[in-house]
Scaffold this motif. Structure first.
Motif, PDB file in Angstrom:
ATOM      1  N   UNK A   1      -2.127 -26.460  -8.928  1.00 10.04           N
ATOM      2  CA  UNK A   1      -2.683 -27.171 -10.073  1.00 10.04           C
ATOM      3  C   UNK A   1      -3.278 -26.184 -11.083  1.00 10.04           C
ATOM      4  N   UNK A   2      -3.437 -26.670 -12.288  1.00 13.41           N
ATOM      5  CA  UNK A   2      -4.180 -25.936 -13.302  1.00 13.41           C
ATOM      6  C   UNK A   2      -5.598 -26.489 -13.321  1.00 13.41           C
ATOM      7  N   UNK A   3      -6.554 -25.636 -12.965  1.00 17.64           N
ATOM      8  CA  UNK A   3      -7.976 -26.005 -12.987  1.00 17.64           C
ATOM      9  C   UNK A   3      -8.717 -24.889 -13.710  1.00 17.64           C
ATOM     10  N   UNK A   4      -8.995 -25.098 -14.977  1.00 14.59           N
ATOM     11  CA  UNK A   4      -9.470 -24.012 -15.824  1.00 14.59           C
ATOM     12  C   UNK A   4     -10.923 -23.613 -15.593  1.00 14.59           C
TER      13      UNK A   4
ATOM     14  N   UNK B   1      -6.297 -30.293 -14.467  1.00 15.23           N
ATOM     15  CA  UNK B   1      -6.534 -31.341 -13.474  1.00 15.23           C
ATOM     16  C   UNK B   1      -8.019 -31.578 -13.242  1.00 15.23           C
ATOM     17  N   UNK B   2      -8.844 -30.640 -13.673  1.00 11.67           N
ATOM     18  CA  UNK B   2     -10.282 -30.803 -13.544  1.00 11.67           C
ATOM     19  C   UNK B   2     -10.800 -30.489 -12.157  1.00 11.67           C
TER      20      UNK B   2
ATOM     21  N   UNK C   1      -9.604 -32.539  -9.195  1.00 13.84           N
ATOM     22  CA  UNK C   1      -8.233 -32.294  -8.741  1.00 13.84           C
ATOM     23  C   UNK C   1      -7.338 -33.527  -8.813  1.00 13.84           C
ATOM     24  N   UNK C   2      -7.378 -34.196  -9.947  1.00 16.60           N
ATOM     25  CA  UNK C   2      -6.503 -35.351 -10.147  1.00 16.60           C
ATOM     26  C   UNK C   2      -5.050 -34.887 -10.111  1.00 16.60           C
ATOM     27  N   UNK C   3      -4.216 -35.631  -9.414  1.00 19.33           N
ATOM     28  CA  UNK C   3      -2.845 -35.179  -9.172  1.00 19.33           C
ATOM     29  C   UNK C   3      -1.829 -35.744 -10.152  1.00 19.33           C
ATOM     30  N   UNK C   4      -2.186 -36.769 -10.906  1.00 21.78           N
ATOM     31  CA  UNK C   4      -1.175 -37.414 -11.752  1.00 21.78           C
ATOM     32  C   UNK C   4      -1.576 -37.474 -13.222  1.00 21.78           C
ATOM     33  N   UNK C   5      -2.681 -36.823 -13.596  1.00 19.31           N
ATOM     34  CA  UNK C   5      -3.084 -36.871 -14.998  1.00 19.31           C
ATOM     35  C   UNK C   5      -3.880 -35.618 -15.349  1.00 19.31           C
TER      36      UNK C   5
END
Length: 604
Positions: free
Chosen positions: A341-344, A391-392, A395-399
């Motif tokens: 995931x992208x989690x900045x 994804x924040x 860790x939301x997987x679909x938005x």
């Protein structure tokens, strides 16, 4: 029925969880993310003795458990109907030997008769392949070998081997010693060696705790949390795992079952931050070494949200079909797909703990210019991604969205790099990073501010409040971290209005949700414990100490008998859910105790 009334033991190489019956029901070898040799915790309640190790007292009527003071050494006391009493000492050896730390892949157990004529049975049934099969057994005159997948464990004992193999009751008339460890001959007399190991392990932990700068109040709670956080570090590399378990559901039958036996950059940041408050620099130093390797291996400065304890990047997620799950609530997941995931927010969480190394003269290795230049690469990514969707932290997987928490962490990365540059006398770099931090601040104030109008202006005059994502209207508990990260002051009307809005939306009695809107699995059904601690911190910083203390005492009352917390809690029944023990939750205990405690000066 399985529960989270569990007692962790460990030595920063391996760990085990012991249940209320005194059985080891969870333990992975050769390290925390390995094959669960002891996996009874996730076998449901099928009644089969597999994946466990316990001493069964014939006609047992009572049990009590406690840790030896300031250690993770567990004492379990069993009593039978005739007054016979047995004491079991559980630990994973850890002490200095031959100039290095001895922390083998091993579990040590000492069983002592205390009173009467107790009869016990040894049940030792390690498994292989994530519950696929029982370990193959061979044995000698004083040892048993268990062949598990890719590892072979040897039990060395002075107990009768035949009784152990046959699981036969026998009278315990003298202390017996059990060492389940590497497949190599055990040097020395097992009784003498294990008694000595126990004493040295006790001394190690007592001395480690002795060096902690604990608050005056709630010392026992803080010490237990600190010891357990240290157990969550894989000392060989310095990685810190989010929890010791996988797939304990966040709520019953929700499929929210995740593997937390990996190093999340975010969770590790909070862990070292809390332990740093206590002066536990050994954990910080080892973790900073882990981070330096992560940064060196990053391609173009891009950082993943999590890594294996070895530092490996790929953590493929799959389901262990032979384990039915906690209370039968599968699936049991191995690995975690969040790694891609992208989690900045992770860029800030690398920079923040690393900055201390430029000025803390206690450290064995202080940071240098090479380290600063490497951190600038991470800072560049924070700058480039601060206004980009991710994804924040949840860790939301679909938005995706531009999450405020991620942007504030990016601001913090640039802000702290500016501070470091100034400390190093690099005025041009200080100016650059300060300008970038100021730009990110303006973007957050514009993009994450929800303006109220008309009759909704009951917010203390701030005219609105911060929201969870740019351009949105929803709230999440991470907004409470804006003060801790120094983005705003607690007295700022903008934060006070945000605190008011977050409580109105997410507070459930004495608990806090992380968010209230639907996610990939529906509406949240449990509170997120660290969010409750974040609320306590925010209330304290806002001058509401009486309410903060009330909530903190309530949270302490929800701990297990071992003094720990999992990730989640049912906000109606207060039952614990989620992986255990959860580093986030233990961080909350340490941070809140430190902020709410009386000063030592008040007592002297």
């Amino acid at each position: 029925m399985s529960s989270l009334e569990l007692w962790p033991i460990g030595n920063c190489q391996v760990s085990g969880l012991i249940d209320e019956s005194g059985a080891i029901v969870w333990g992975c070898v050769p390290r925390v993310d390995g094959d669960p040799t002891f996996c009874a915790l996730l076998r449901g309640d099928d009644g089969q003795d597999a994946g466990t190790w316990r001493f069964e007292l014939e006609e047992q009527v009572s049990i009590s458990q406690h840790y030896m003071r300031n250690t993770p050494i567990l004492v379990t006391r069993l009593e039978d109907v005739h007054g016979g009493v047995v004491e079991v000492i559980d630990f994973c050896p850890r002490f200095q030997r031959s100039g290095r730390t001895y922390r083998p892949v091993a579990y040590a157990r000492i069983v002592r008769p205390v009173h009467g004529s107790p009869r016990i049975k040894v049940v030792l049934t390690p498994m292989s392949g994530y519950g696929a099969q029982l370990a193959h057994i061979t044995h000698g005159s004083n040892h048993i070998r268990y062949l598990v997948e890719r590892n072979t464990l040897r039990l060395t004992t002075d107990a009768p081997i035949g009784y152990v193999l046959d699981e036969r009751y026998f009278r315990l008339e003298r202390p017996m010693h059990f060492f389940l460890g590497p497949d190599e001959p055990f040097a020395g007399n097992v009784q003498h060696e294990l008694e000595t190991m126990c004493q040295l392990t006790e001394a190690y932990w007592a001395n480690w705790v002795r060096g902690l700068a604990t608050p005056m109040d709630w010392q026992d709670a803080v010490i237990r949390a600190a010891i357990t956080l240290k157990l969550c570090q894989h000392e060989e590399t310095g990685a810190i795992v989010a929890a010791l378990t996988t797939s304990i559901p966040e709520a019953p039958n929700t499929q929210r079952n995740w593997d937390y036996r990996y190093c999340w950059i975010r969770d590790a940041y909070y862990t070292v931050q809390a332990l740093n408050h206590l002066g536990a620099l050994d954990v910080l130093e080892k973790y900073l070494a882990y981070l330096r390797n992560i940064v060196d291996d990053a391609e173009g400065g891009a950082i993943q949200p999590l890594y294996a304890v070895s530092g490996a990047k790929e953590i493929i997620e799959w389901e262990a079909k032979d384990l039915c799950g906690y209370r039968g609530m599968g699936p049991v997941r191995v690995g975690n797909a969040a790694y891609y995931q992208v989690q900045n927010d992770c860029y800030g969480q690398i920079v923040l703990p690393s900055i201390q190394a430029f000025s803390d003269r206690r450290l064995l290795r202080m940071a240098n210019m090479d380290d600063f230049e490497s951190l600038e690469e991470v800072g560049e990514m924070a700058w480039k991604t601060h206004d980009q969707p991710d994804a924040g932290l949840w860790e939301l997987r679909t938005r995706t969205a531009v999450h405020t928490y991620s942007s504030v962490m990016s601001w913090a990365a640039c802000d702290r790099l500016a501070n470091a540059a100034q400390h190093l006398g690099l005025e041009d770099r200080h100016k650059l990073w300060r300008e970038r931090a100021d730009t990110i601040r303006r973007n957050i104030d514009e993009g994450a501010w929800y303006k109220l109008e008309g009759p909704d202006l009951d917010d203390g005059g701030a005219g609105g409040y911060y929201v969870a994502s740019f351009g949105g209207d929803q709230l999440d508990a991470s907004l409470l971290q804006m003060v801790e990260l120094r983005f705003v002051h607690a007295a700022d009307p903008r934060f006070q209005s945000t605190l008011q809005a977050v409580q109105k939306s997410l507070r459930r009695g004495e608990h806090m949700l992380r968010y209230a809107n639907e996610d990939d699995f529906g509406l949240p059904e449990t509170a997120f414990n660290i969010c409750t601690f974040w609320l306590i911190e925010a209330l304290h910083r806002s001058g509401q100490d009486e309410e903060a203390r009330r909530l903190f005492e309530a949270m302490l009352g929800h701990r297990t008998k071992s003094g720990l917390l999992s990730e989640d809690m049912d906000f109606e029944t207060s039952e614990l859910w989620g992986n255990f023990p959860q580093t986030y939750s233990l961080v909350g205990i340490i941070n809140c105790a430190g902020q709410l405690s009386r000063s030592w000066r008040d007592w002297r």
